[in-house]
Design an enzyme around this catalytic site. Structure first.
Site, PDB file in Angstrom:
ATOM      1  N   THR A 146       0.694  -0.694   0.141  1.00 41.46           N
ATOM      2  CA  THR A 146      -0.024   0.400  -0.129  1.00 41.46           C
ATOM      3  C   THR A 146       0.827   1.275   0.208  1.00 41.46           C
ATOM      4  O   THR A 146       0.692   2.264  -1.021  1.00 41.46           O
ATOM      5  CB  THR A 146      -1.194   0.166   1.580  1.00 41.46           C
ATOM      6  OG1 THR A 146      -1.875  -0.917   1.214  1.00 41.46           O
ATOM      7  CG2 THR A 146      -1.365   1.789   1.549  1.00 41.46           C
ATOM      8  N   GLU A 197      -2.232 -30.004  27.189  1.00 44.82           N
ATOM      9  CA  GLU A 197      -3.724 -31.390  27.141  1.00 44.82           C
ATOM     10  C   GLU A 197      -3.439 -32.199  25.630  1.00 44.82           C
ATOM     11  O   GLU A 197      -4.305 -34.074  26.227  1.00 44.82           O
ATOM     12  CB  GLU A 197      -5.241 -30.637  26.545  1.00 44.82           C
ATOM     13  CG  GLU A 197      -6.055 -29.962  27.738  1.00 44.82           C
ATOM     14  CD  GLU A 197      -7.464 -29.683  26.545  1.00 44.82           C
ATOM     15  OE1 GLU A 197      -7.945 -30.038  26.452  1.00 44.82           O
ATOM     16  OE2 GLU A 197      -7.737 -28.654  26.852  1.00 44.82           O
ATOM     17  N   TYR A 214      -7.650   0.260  -4.299  1.00 39.77           N
ATOM     18  CA  TYR A 214      -6.564   1.352  -4.760  1.00 39.77           C
ATOM     19  C   TYR A 214      -5.164  -0.148  -5.463  1.00 39.77           C
ATOM     20  O   TYR A 214      -5.998  -1.384  -5.079  1.00 39.77           O
ATOM     21  CB  TYR A 214      -5.837   1.803  -3.849  1.00 39.77           C
ATOM     22  CG  TYR A 214      -5.025   1.371  -3.053  1.00 39.77           C
ATOM     23  CD1 TYR A 214      -6.020   0.943  -1.819  1.00 39.77           C
ATOM     24  CD2 TYR A 214      -4.118   0.611  -2.597  1.00 39.77           C
ATOM     25  CE1 TYR A 214      -5.768   0.478  -0.546  1.00 39.77           C
ATOM     26  CE2 TYR A 214      -3.361  -0.331  -1.591  1.00 39.77           C
ATOM     27  CZ  TYR A 214      -4.522  -0.172  -0.019  1.00 39.77           C
ATOM     28  OH  TYR A 214      -4.613  -1.606   0.481  1.00 39.77           O
ATOM     29  N   LYS A 231       0.067  -8.099  11.964  1.00 36.13           N
ATOM     30  CA  LYS A 231      -1.670  -7.120  12.282  1.00 36.13           C
ATOM     31  C   LYS A 231      -2.896  -7.443  13.334  1.00 36.13           C
ATOM     32  O   LYS A 231      -3.353  -8.545  12.934  1.00 36.13           O
ATOM     33  CB  LYS A 231      -1.702  -7.492  10.262  1.00 36.13           C
ATOM     34  CG  LYS A 231      -2.660  -6.639   9.814  1.00 36.13           C
ATOM     35  CD  LYS A 231      -2.507  -6.193   8.211  1.00 36.13           C
ATOM     36  CE  LYS A 231      -3.171  -5.164   7.775  1.00 36.13           C
ATOM     37  NZ  LYS A 231      -3.183  -5.100   6.553  1.00 36.13           N
ATOM     38  N   THR A 272       1.357  -4.245   4.229  1.00 34.97           N
ATOM     39  CA  THR A 272       0.987  -4.453   5.538  1.00 34.97           C
ATOM     40  C   THR A 272       0.679  -6.130   5.708  1.00 34.97           C
ATOM     41  O   THR A 272       0.823  -6.599   7.513  1.00 34.97           O
ATOM     42  CB  THR A 272       0.572  -3.600   6.048  1.00 34.97           C
ATOM     43  OG1 THR A 272      -0.474  -3.430   5.485  1.00 34.97           O
ATOM     44  CG2 THR A 272       1.003  -2.288   6.013  1.00 34.97           C
ATOM     45  N   ASP A 273       0.010  -7.155   4.890  1.00 36.87           N
ATOM     46  CA  ASP A 273      -0.562  -8.508   4.577  1.00 36.87           C
ATOM     47  C   ASP A 273       0.433  -9.111   5.251  1.00 36.87           C
ATOM     48  O   ASP A 273      -0.067  -9.693   5.915  1.00 36.87           O
ATOM     49  CB  ASP A 273      -1.255  -7.893   3.189  1.00 36.87           C
ATOM     50  CG  ASP A 273      -2.442  -7.780   3.525  1.00 36.87           C
ATOM     51  OD1 ASP A 273      -2.928  -6.942   3.482  1.00 36.87           O
ATOM     52  OD2 ASP A 273      -3.136  -8.357   2.047  1.00 36.87           O
TER      53      ASP A 273
END
Ligand code: GLU
Length: 355
Positions: free
Chosen positions: A39, A312, A52, A191, A118-119
């Site tokens: 981005t 567990e 975008y 994120k 950022t993903d």
């Protein structure tokens, strides 16, 4: 006589100014900006558009949009890729790690800033945290708003990322992300929001520090192994072992564990419920996978808290590794690198405690 004196005083002053300017120029750290897209390099149809195209603007355009950057450091820029980070892949990771290592070996390079979508930023940051062989600062940066938006966050984030990388205080802290005036460690990065500018958090350990008046102010140091202290080395690697992530949920079947094994995965990370639990059906398939030589790491889909050993599921009984505080996305990165060395679950467990 007077005029001659005045001239020589002026001459001396100019000389002194020139010398001090040159000294300042020499004293400025050299920071490389390696651009990969995202981005931060995105362009919207209008300045308010939510939609975008990521990875359009070049690194030179990005750098030119940041006023005063040249006062902070001597900037050198390279375009490594220009993609939305949902398309980040092993090939770019290896290229990036090798280039970062090559640059940081040069005595005249003081730090690196990597612009990134950022993903998947948390995955790339952790990959570099484990494969960069230097204590010089490496800082990843992105933005949540495209470069064409009102109040685009990219230019400020780039400024603070460069200021962070250029500061001597930033040495030896592992790979970091600087966004929204926060300094975050790659060891616990995630994120947390799809649109807010304050999206990145270190949800388990808290941020490393903040950027204040263009200076890093640190409040914690990681105890995890990273960068110069990491055992992983990608210098001679051209590919990475295949590792898949499989999610658990109510009624989850063994379908995706079997698919991963049949597709040739060398490792599987489970994003389990709660403390890394999975359905009995999934657990049986995981145990079968281990018997076939596939490494299985149990992680959790919950954002905070460990997927701990000795809870567990009896990991030793099945040959599973517990990921502790490493989320599934970072666990996948660590398992890929671990598998370049071993597929012994105890040795992999050691790594999941140390990194
Ligand atoms: N999906 C794009 C990427 O990760 C844009 C998201 C962003 O950078 O914030 O590169």
């Amino acid at each position: 006589m007077k005029t001659r004196n005045l001239r020589s005083i002026c001459g001396m002053l100019i000389m002194a100014l020139l010398v001090s300017f040159t000294a300042a120029a020499q004293g400025k750290p050299t920071i490389y900006i390696l651009a990969t897209g995202g981005t931060i390099a995105g362009q919207g149809a209008t300045n308010i558009a939510a939609g975008y195209k990521a990875g359009v603007i070049t690194v030179d355009q990005l750098v030119n949009a940041v006023p005063g950057l040249d006062q902070v450091a001597t900037i050198k820029a390279e375009q490594v890729a220009n993609i939305g980070s949902q398309d980040m892949n092993d090939e770019v990771w290896l290229k990036l790690a090798k280039r970062v290592n090559e640059l940081l070996k040069q005595p005249d390079v003081d730090g690196i800033v990597i612009t990134h979508g950022t993903d998947t930023q948390e995955e790339t940051a952790y990959f570099l945290n484990l494969t960069v062989k230097s204590d010089k600062p490496v800082v990843l940066v992105g933005s949540m708003r495209p470069s064409t938006a009102i109040s685009a966050d990219g230019p400020r984030n780039i400024y603070t990322a460069v200021a962070c990388a250029a500061d001597k205080e930033s040495k030896g802290r592992g790979v970091m992300v600087v966004m929204d005036d926060k300094i975050l460690g790659a060891d616990d990065l995630t994120k947390t929001n799809t649109i807010y500018v304050e999206t990145f958090q270190n949800p388990n350990y808290g941020p490393l520090g903040i950027m204040y008046n263009g200076k890093p102010v640190y409040s914690r140091t990681t105890l995890k192994r990273h960068t110069y202290n990491s055992e992983f080395d990608v210098t001679n690697l051209t590919a990475l072992p295949r590792v898949e992530i499989v999610l658990s949920y109510s009624n989850a079947t063994d379908l995706f564990i079997h698919s991963a094994v049949n597709a040739g995965a060398k490792g599987i990370v489970t994003a389990g419920v709660g403390n890394g639990n999975v359905t009995t059906l999934m657990q049986n398939a995981m145990a079968e996978a281990v018997k076939k030589g596939v490494a299985v790491v149990r992680s959790s889909r919950i954002m905070t808290g460990p997927a701990a050993q000795w809870d567990e599921i009896d990991d030793d009984k099945y040959g599973f590794t517990a990921s502790w505080f490493i989320n599934p996305y970072r666990a996948r990165v660590l398992l890929m690198l671990a598998l370049t060395k071993t597929n012994d679950y105890k040795e992999i467990q050691r790594m999941f405690v140390e990194y």
